[in-house]
Motif scaffolding. Sequence first.
Motif, PDB file in Angstrom:
ATOM      1  N   MET A  20       2.851  -5.226  -0.336  1.00 23.43           N
ATOM      2  CA  MET A  20       2.070  -3.986  -0.341  1.00 23.43           C
ATOM      3  C   MET A  20       0.621  -4.244   0.027  1.00 23.43           C
ATOM      4  N   SER A  24      -0.595  -1.974   3.054  1.00 20.19           N
ATOM      5  CA  SER A  24      -1.696  -1.022   2.849  1.00 20.19           C
ATOM      6  C   SER A  24      -2.833  -1.272   3.824  1.00 20.19           C
ATOM      7  N   LEU A 128       2.258   9.828  -0.483  1.00 22.64           N
ATOM      8  CA  LEU A 128       2.912   8.560  -0.801  1.00 22.64           C
ATOM      9  C   LEU A 128       1.915   7.413  -0.846  1.00 22.64           C
ATOM     10  N   SER A 129       0.948   7.425   0.074  1.00 24.40           N
ATOM     11  CA  SER A 129      -0.058   6.365   0.108  1.00 24.40           C
ATOM     12  C   SER A 129      -0.870   6.343  -1.186  1.00 24.40           C
ATOM     13  N   LEU A 132       1.619   5.411  -4.245  1.00 24.50           N
ATOM     14  CA  LEU A 132       2.030   4.008  -4.240  1.00 24.50           C
ATOM     15  C   LEU A 132       0.856   3.066  -4.465  1.00 24.50           C
ATOM     16  N   SER A 133      -0.312   3.411  -3.916  1.00 28.26           N
ATOM     17  CA  SER A 133      -1.482   2.554  -4.121  1.00 28.26           C
ATOM     18  C   SER A 133      -1.898   2.554  -5.592  1.00 28.26           C
ATOM     19  N   VAL A 135       0.094   3.126  -8.258  1.00 34.20           N
ATOM     20  CA  VAL A 135       1.108   2.385  -9.002  1.00 34.20           C
ATOM     21  C   VAL A 135       0.960   0.881  -8.764  1.00 34.20           C
ATOM     22  N   THR A 136       0.791   0.496  -7.505  1.00 34.16           N
ATOM     23  CA  THR A 136       0.702  -0.927  -7.168  1.00 34.16           C
ATOM     24  C   THR A 136      -0.561  -1.555  -7.734  1.00 34.16           C
TER      25      THR A 136
END
Length: 263
Positions: A20, A24, A128-129, A132-133, A135-136
Amino acid sequence: MTVLLSFIFPPPPSLVVSSMSVISLVSLANAGLSEIRGKHLNYSKFWNANPTAQKQIKLSSKAGMLLLYTPAFLAGLASFWIFPHQGLRSTMLQSAVTFHFFKRVFEVLFIHKYSGNMLLDSAIPITLSYFLSTVTMIYAQHLTLGLPEPPNNLLYPGIVMFVVGIIGNFYHHCLLSKLRGKGEKEYKIPKGGLFGLVICPHYLFEIIVFYGIAFISQTLYAFSFAIGTTFYLLGRSYSSRKWYHSKFKDFPKNVKAVIPFVI
């Protein structure tokens, strides 16, 4: 590499987080280049830049913006329950990310004024970006538990940067909102604050926000996301400046895109 490791935690033994970090950075940088080339994500002033925009599914700008930010805000909020009490750095990261997206949702509901729509095809990848960013970034911080702190502690400078970025971004969003009276939808040349120096000071302060978060976190993923975001917002700002020049003959020539006196 030795210099880099003096500022960040060692990369985690997680293929997902490591992947990721690369994804990213590359995807956001590519999105910035696409903006410069005229292939825009379709929201704000560029919502109908795509010739096929009229044939695609459209959302109101307000609904679209809520879609962008709400999942990331909820993910940040949930992290306090999933990863509670994991130390000052983790708590500050969770707080910063959650507050950033809470502020975004608040602005959508009470500050911004809208003039167009948003295409669903653009809203989905942005949503989504952000999700997900978030969460990651929080999970990558969780993986640092038990690891020695980086030799150079950037936590407190990061907090200062984050606060400056949040305040500056909010202030310039308020100035943009005041440009339009009730019922007005047309664009005007922004004034006040740093708008006399750059056309997108709100993007400048957003960049500062994400570097503040990266300094708080000091993980490879957080810095990768901040660098990728920088590339994207530079591209978006460059396109915005070009757009204002095309729409307003009296647009000041000395106003840069996002960094005063530079770009």
